[in-house]
Structure formats: structure tokens, C-alpha cells
Design a protein around this motif. Structure first.
Motif, PDB file in Angstrom:
ATOM      1  N   UNK A 160      39.268 152.613 -26.283  1.00 10.27           N
ATOM      2  CA  UNK A 160      37.846 151.942 -26.660  1.00 10.27           C
ATOM      3  C   UNK A 160      38.134 151.344 -26.865  1.00 10.27           C
ATOM      4  N   UNK A 161      37.673 150.340 -28.096  1.00 11.07           N
ATOM      5  CA  UNK A 161      37.321 148.822 -28.431  1.00 11.07           C
ATOM      6  C   UNK A 161      38.400 148.867 -29.419  1.00 11.07           C
ATOM      7  N   UNK A 162      39.267 149.311 -29.464  1.00  9.40           N
ATOM      8  CA  UNK A 162      40.483 149.624 -30.630  1.00  9.40           C
ATOM      9  C   UNK A 162      41.737 148.535 -30.380  1.00  9.40           C
ATOM     10  N   UNK A 163      42.506 148.019 -30.687  1.00  8.94           N
ATOM     11  CA  UNK A 163      43.328 146.530 -31.232  1.00  8.94           C
ATOM     12  C   UNK A 163      44.351 146.927 -32.139  1.00  8.94           C
ATOM     13  N   UNK A 164      44.869 145.729 -31.432  1.00  4.74           N
ATOM     14  CA  UNK A 164      46.043 146.254 -32.247  1.00  4.74           C
ATOM     15  C   UNK A 164      45.939 145.733 -33.827  1.00  4.74           C
ATOM     16  N   UNK A 165      46.355 145.548 -35.123  1.00  2.00           N
ATOM     17  CA  UNK A 165      46.148 144.714 -36.426  1.00  2.00           C
ATOM     18  C   UNK A 165      47.513 144.320 -36.625  1.00  2.00           C
ATOM     19  N   UNK A 166      47.553 143.450 -37.764  1.00  4.93           N
ATOM     20  CA  UNK A 166      48.263 142.433 -38.239  1.00  4.93           C
ATOM     21  C   UNK A 166      47.994 142.479 -39.769  1.00  4.93           C
ATOM     22  N   UNK A 198      54.355 145.440 -25.432  1.00  6.37           N
ATOM     23  CA  UNK A 198      53.266 146.273 -27.163  1.00  6.37           C
ATOM     24  C   UNK A 198      52.275 147.069 -25.890  1.00  6.37           C
ATOM     25  N   UNK A 199      52.474 146.955 -24.564  1.00  6.76           N
ATOM     26  CA  UNK A 199      51.482 147.049 -23.881  1.00  6.76           C
ATOM     27  C   UNK A 199      51.804 148.671 -23.502  1.00  6.76           C
ATOM     28  N   UNK A 200      53.185 150.141 -23.579  1.00  3.21           N
ATOM     29  CA  UNK A 200      53.084 150.983 -23.086  1.00  3.21           C
ATOM     30  C   UNK A 200      51.339 152.091 -24.599  1.00  3.21           C
ATOM     31  N   UNK A 201      51.596 150.875 -25.689  1.00  5.75           N
ATOM     32  CA  UNK A 201      50.750 151.350 -26.684  1.00  5.75           C
ATOM     33  C   UNK A 201      48.992 151.009 -26.830  1.00  5.75           C
ATOM     34  N   UNK A 202      48.945 149.437 -26.253  1.00  9.08           N
ATOM     35  CA  UNK A 202      47.755 148.942 -25.703  1.00  9.08           C
ATOM     36  C   UNK A 202      46.817 149.439 -25.075  1.00  9.08           C
ATOM     37  N   UNK A 203      47.984 150.664 -23.870  1.00  7.13           N
ATOM     38  CA  UNK A 203      47.396 150.865 -22.132  1.00  7.13           C
ATOM     39  C   UNK A 203      46.394 152.455 -23.141  1.00  7.13           C
ATOM     40  N   UNK A 204      47.061 153.463 -24.339  1.00 11.21           N
ATOM     41  CA  UNK A 204      46.685 154.221 -24.766  1.00 11.21           C
ATOM     42  C   UNK A 204      45.460 154.263 -25.694  1.00 11.21           C
ATOM     43  N   UNK A 205      45.155 152.742 -26.579  1.00 15.97           N
ATOM     44  CA  UNK A 205      44.540 152.546 -27.016  1.00 15.97           C
ATOM     45  C   UNK A 205      43.234 153.584 -26.831  1.00 15.97           C
ATOM     46  N   UNK A 224      44.805 151.969 -35.019  1.00 15.58           N
ATOM     47  CA  UNK A 224      44.750 150.642 -35.398  1.00 15.58           C
ATOM     48  C   UNK A 224      46.150 150.732 -35.862  1.00 15.58           C
ATOM     49  N   UNK A 225      47.608 150.165 -34.739  1.00 12.72           N
ATOM     50  CA  UNK A 225      48.365 150.001 -35.087  1.00 12.72           C
ATOM     51  C   UNK A 225      48.976 149.023 -35.567  1.00 12.72           C
ATOM     52  N   UNK A 226      49.438 148.389 -36.800  1.00 11.63           N
ATOM     53  CA  UNK A 226      50.465 146.924 -38.007  1.00 11.63           C
ATOM     54  C   UNK A 226      51.246 146.595 -36.193  1.00 11.63           C
ATOM     55  N   UNK A 227      51.545 145.537 -36.233  1.00 14.09           N
ATOM     56  CA  UNK A 227      52.360 144.431 -35.155  1.00 14.09           C
ATOM     57  C   UNK A 227      53.768 145.063 -35.558  1.00 14.09           C
ATOM     58  N   UNK A 228      53.942 144.461 -37.138  1.00 10.81           N
ATOM     59  CA  UNK A 228      55.389 144.766 -37.015  1.00 10.81           C
ATOM     60  C   UNK A 228      55.955 145.921 -36.942  1.00 10.81           C
ATOM     61  N   UNK A 229      54.691 147.209 -37.617  1.00  9.97           N
ATOM     62  CA  UNK A 229      55.621 148.358 -38.235  1.00  9.97           C
ATOM     63  C   UNK A 229      55.442 148.680 -36.388  1.00  9.97           C
ATOM     64  N   UNK A 230      54.822 148.529 -35.800  1.00  2.00           N
ATOM     65  CA  UNK A 230      55.184 148.742 -34.432  1.00  2.00           C
ATOM     66  C   UNK A 230      56.597 148.351 -33.864  1.00  2.00           C
ATOM     67  N   UNK A 231      56.579 147.078 -33.750  1.00  2.00           N
ATOM     68  CA  UNK A 231      57.798 146.031 -33.974  1.00  2.00           C
ATOM     69  C   UNK A 231      59.168 146.888 -33.329  1.00  2.00           C
ATOM     70  N   UNK A 232      58.962 147.591 -35.332  1.00  2.00           N
ATOM     71  CA  UNK A 232      59.899 147.916 -35.616  1.00  2.00           C
ATOM     72  C   UNK A 232      60.445 149.790 -34.887  1.00  2.00           C
ATOM     73  N   UNK A 252      54.151 159.134 -22.327  1.00  5.77           N
ATOM     74  CA  UNK A 252      54.172 159.772 -23.130  1.00  5.77           C
ATOM     75  C   UNK A 252      54.409 160.181 -24.155  1.00  5.77           C
ATOM     76  N   UNK A 253      54.766 159.637 -25.183  1.00  6.71           N
ATOM     77  CA  UNK A 253      54.955 159.810 -27.036  1.00  6.71           C
ATOM     78  C   UNK A 253      53.369 158.974 -26.612  1.00  6.71           C
ATOM     79  N   UNK A 254      53.239 157.487 -26.631  1.00  4.57           N
ATOM     80  CA  UNK A 254      51.801 157.226 -26.980  1.00  4.57           C
ATOM     81  C   UNK A 254      50.947 158.194 -26.917  1.00  4.57           C
ATOM     82  N   UNK A 255      50.599 158.501 -25.885  1.00  3.81           N
ATOM     83  CA  UNK A 255      49.183 159.182 -24.808  1.00  3.81           C
ATOM     84  C   UNK A 255      49.197 160.613 -25.876  1.00  3.81           C
TER      85      UNK A 255
END
Length: 252
Positions: free
Chosen positions: A59-65, A50-57, A152-160, A136-139
């Protein structure tokens, strides 16, 4: 009765099926063994993916479940997929061991390098997606988020999502192997491959448009490598065909 390359040593169908069962069990056992070893690191593995996405979230935003069991099941699923990917060399080795007795010596000389390169290219495609395409894509996605919308991306959707792209880029990088195989077994000719080059370029961009998100960056980052890999496959196929013709003339 199933015969292999040596006509004096027939192999009964039952023995052939037993060999297949043994090799399948070895593959399953290897996957489970790696999974057991990695399971305690499931959370860290997901954090890494998940690091490529989290780096471009923002400020103060997180992934969610959004599902109750997602914090456990999603890393669990990822660890199983990683175990499968890590076991791929062994799986392909077992496949090779199963089909190799039915090949002639000159076929083995070509099949073994193709097998090795197919493994290397698949991993190279995944690495290309993770280290170059994802950032590049997540940026781009983060910059395109409308004002007032929290990313705030759902972790299951991100994995898929990333698993689909990993598989797409891994398979796309197999193009040279596919081209060489098609030319080797005589399905297509090298001259024909060169003739249809313009259509292949268009097809690469169409595939990139279908398999990647609707942005020009990720589409181009898939289409251009596919086209270049096609050219590599055509070059290798022409070299193999030229070598085969030379050996045939020498033998004649």
C-alpha cells in the motif's frame, strides 16, 4: 548463380540480394508504421505491462524512475519492442517468401505448418508468462520483502527484467518446432529422443533455474511446460516420420 527448385530458372546472385533487400525494407517499414501508430499510447502500454507488479506492491508504494530520461525512454523502448513483436508474423512471412523457392513441394508441406505453429507458440509463451508466471512471481517477491525495506522498482530495470522473461518463455515454447525440425532433417532419431528423456527433464529445470529468478515457483513454471512441450515435439516427430515411411512404401 543461385538455383532454386526449378533447374530451368536460375536466379542471379544480384537478383537474389535485391530480393533480400526488398524484404528487409518491408519488415523495417512495417515495424516503423506500427511504432508510429502505437507511440501515442506508449504510457498506456507500459502501464499494462507493469500491471502484474503494481497489483502486488505494498500500500502507498509506487514504481520509480532513477534516471532523468527514464519516464520517456522506457515507454519509448517498450513500444519499439511491442512493434517488433506485432510485426513478427510479417517478418516470418518475408523469411518464408525468401527461402520457399528453394524448397521442394514435400518440404513446403511440412515447413508451412511449422512456420505457423512457431508464431503461435511464441505468442503463447509470452501470454503464459504475463498471465500466469508474473502474478505468482511478483506475489512471491512482495511477500519475501524484508521488514523495513520499501519495494519500489525502477521502471527501466523492470522493463529489462520482463523483456528477458518474455523472450525466455517465447523461445521455450518453440521446443516442439525445434524437436520436429531436428527429427525431420535427420539430426536426431525419435528413439534417441525418447532415450534421453530423463536428461531432458533435468535440463529443463536447469534452464528454468538459469533464466528465471531464484524462486521455485517461476523455475517450475518454466521447466514443466518445457518438458511437456518436448513430449509434444517427440509425438509430432514420430507421427511425421511414420507418415514419411508410409509414403515411401506406397511410392515403392
Amino acid at each position: 548463380m543461385i538455383k532454386f527448385s526449378d533447374p530451368d530458372e536460375p536466379m542471379p546472385l544480384v537478383s537474389h540480394l535485391k530480393d533480400l533487400r526488398t524484404r528487409l525494407l518491408r519488415c523495417v517499414a512495417a515495424i516503423l508504421a506500427i511504432f508510429i501508430g502505437l507511440f501515442s499510447f506508449a504510457q498506456q502500454i507500459y502501464t499494462l505491462v507493469a500491471a502484474p507488479l503494481r497489483e502486488h506492491l505494498p500500500a502507498n508504494a509506487t514504481m520509480i524512475a532513477t534516471d532523468v530520461a527514464s519516464p520517456f525512454l522506457t515507454p519509448f523502448k517498450l513500444t519499439m519492442v511491442v512493434s517488433l513483436f506485432m510485426t513478427m508474423p510479417l517478418i516470418l512471412q518475408q523469411v518464408w517468401g525468401f527461402i520457399a523457392p528453394g524448397l521442394y513441394r514435400h518440404e513446403k508441406r511440412i515447413a508451412i505448418p511449422l512456420l505457423v505453429f512457431s508464431i503461435v507458440l511464441f505468442y503463447a509463451g509470452m501470454a503464459f508468462a504475463y498471465w500466469l508466471v508474473f502474478p505468482l512471481m511478483f506475489k512471491f517477491f512482495a511477500a519475501a520483502t524484508p521488514v523495513g525495506v520499501a519495494m519500489m522498482t525502477d521502471i527501466a530495470n523492470y522493463l529489462d527484467f520482463v523483456m528477458t522473461l518474455f523472450f525466455a518463455f517465447g523461445m521455450a515454447f518453440e521446443i516442439p518446432v525445434a524437436v520436429v525440425l531436428l527429427a525431420w532433417i535427420g539430426v536426431v532419431d525419435v528413439k534417441y529422443l525418447r532415450k534421453v528423456r530423463p536428461y531432458v527433464v533435468i535440463g529443463c529445470f536447469v534452464v528454468g533455474m538459469v533464466l528465471t529468478p531464484p524462486d521455485i515457483f517461476s523455475q517450475t513454471l518454466l521447466a514443466v511446460p518445457m518438458w511437456l512441450l518436448f513430449e509434444v515435439g517427440v509425438l509430432c516427430a514420430s507421427l511425421i516420420r511414420s507418415r514419411s515411411r508410409t509414403q515411401a512404401l506406397d511410392a515403392g
